[in-house]
Design a protein around this motif. Structure first.
Motif, PDB file in Angstrom:
ATOM      1  N   ILE A  67       0.854  -1.176   0.000  1.00  0.00           N
ATOM      2  CA  ILE A  67       0.000   0.000   0.000  1.00  0.00           C
ATOM      3  C   ILE A  67       0.895   1.232   0.000  1.00  0.00           C
ATOM      4  O   ILE A  67       1.732   1.381   0.893  1.00  0.00           O
ATOM      5  CB  ILE A  67      -0.942   0.003   1.227  1.00  0.00           C
ATOM      6  CG1 ILE A  67      -1.806  -1.263   1.218  1.00  0.00           C
ATOM      7  CG2 ILE A  67      -1.803   1.260   1.244  1.00  0.00           C
ATOM      8  CD1 ILE A  67      -2.612  -1.483   2.476  1.00  0.00           C
ATOM      9  N   ASP A  68       0.715   2.083  -0.973  1.00  0.00           N
ATOM     10  CA  ASP A  68       1.550   3.283  -1.119  1.00  0.00           C
ATOM     11  C   ASP A  68       3.031   2.949  -1.079  1.00  0.00           C
ATOM     12  O   ASP A  68       3.829   3.630  -0.441  1.00  0.00           O
ATOM     13  CB  ASP A  68       1.202   4.314  -0.038  1.00  0.00           C
ATOM     14  CG  ASP A  68      -0.228   4.808  -0.138  1.00  0.00           C
ATOM     15  OD1 ASP A  68      -0.762   4.871  -1.268  1.00  0.00           O
ATOM     16  OD2 ASP A  68      -0.830   5.129   0.911  1.00  0.00           O
ATOM     17  N   GLY A  69       3.409   1.853  -1.722  1.00  0.00           N
ATOM     18  CA  GLY A  69       4.806   1.473  -1.843  1.00  0.00           C
ATOM     19  C   GLY A  69       5.394   0.731  -0.660  1.00  0.00           C
ATOM     20  O   GLY A  69       6.562   0.357  -0.681  1.00  0.00           O
ATOM     21  N   GLU A  70       4.595   0.493   0.382  1.00  0.00           N
ATOM     22  CA  GLU A  70       5.085  -0.216   1.575  1.00  0.00           C
ATOM     23  C   GLU A  70       4.249  -1.456   1.844  1.00  0.00           C
ATOM     24  O   GLU A  70       3.035  -1.436   1.691  1.00  0.00           O
ATOM     25  CB  GLU A  70       5.040   0.700   2.797  1.00  0.00           C
ATOM     26  CG  GLU A  70       6.014   1.858   2.719  1.00  0.00           C
ATOM     27  CD  GLU A  70       6.093   2.615   4.028  1.00  0.00           C
ATOM     28  OE1 GLU A  70       5.961   1.990   5.094  1.00  0.00           O
ATOM     29  OE2 GLU A  70       6.284   3.842   3.966  1.00  0.00           O
ATOM     30  N   SER A 121     -11.655   4.961  -2.794  1.00  0.00           N
ATOM     31  CA  SER A 121     -11.002   3.887  -3.550  1.00  0.00           C
ATOM     32  C   SER A 121     -11.995   3.046  -4.337  1.00  0.00           C
ATOM     33  O   SER A 121     -11.607   2.108  -5.014  1.00  0.00           O
ATOM     34  CB  SER A 121     -10.246   2.956  -2.595  1.00  0.00           C
ATOM     35  OG  SER A 121      -9.278   3.647  -1.884  1.00  0.00           O
TER      36      SER A 121
END
Length: 156
Positions: A67-70, A121
């Motif tokens: 999520i969001d790159g993590e 979303s």
């Protein structure tokens, strides 16, 4: 309340005690939508992780979303054979496990109100059927599963 659940192919069955068994919190985020489906949203319940009993553990796989790159700490458990979403466990809250209402076989109580969350979303094709008494949130709601049950006097 004792919740009993299973995957579609019955390779995995489980039970967990829940003080918060009302399926009210509909999540429209892309992770829930894509991993659990269910009309474009998923409904998580809350259970006491110390009471979780599982049969067929060898058929369970875990997915941790990015999520969001993590990588999320949340562990989404699902059946390797039929891909049914079963529950989410997050070691940041080790006392809790969040079974998907869609995996529960026990008749669940009908919630008097719904919370629609992560509407920012939501996929374009998803229609939100919010009623006048429901709460809607672009992101996360302003109360937890436990707080919602407590506020409405619905703990079991």
């Amino acid at each position: 309340m004792l919740l009993e659940g299973s995957c579609h192919c019955q390779a995995v069955t489980f039970s967990v005690k829940s003080s918060h068994p009302f399926p009210f919190n509909r999540c429209y985020c892309s992770v829930c939508r894509k991993t659990a489906g269910g009309g474009g949203y998923a409904i998580n319940l809350s259970g006491d992780s110390n009471t979780l009993r599982i049969s067929g553990k060898e058929h369970i796989a875990i997915y941790q979303a990015v999520i969001d790159g993590e990588q999320s700490t949340g562990e989404r458990h699902f059946c390797q054979r039929c891909a049914s979403a079963l529950w989410v466990y997050d070691p940041e809250w080790p006392e809790l496990v969040h079974p998907f209402a869609s995996a529960i076989d026990t008749p669940l109580p009908s919630p008097p109100k719904l919370t629609h969350m992560m509407l920012g979303s939501k996929a374009e094709w998803v229609e939100v059927n919010a009623q006048i008494q429901d709460k809607c949130f672009y992101a996360y709601p302003d109360e937890s599963l436990a707080e919602w049950h407590q506020r409405l006097g619905l703990e079991r």
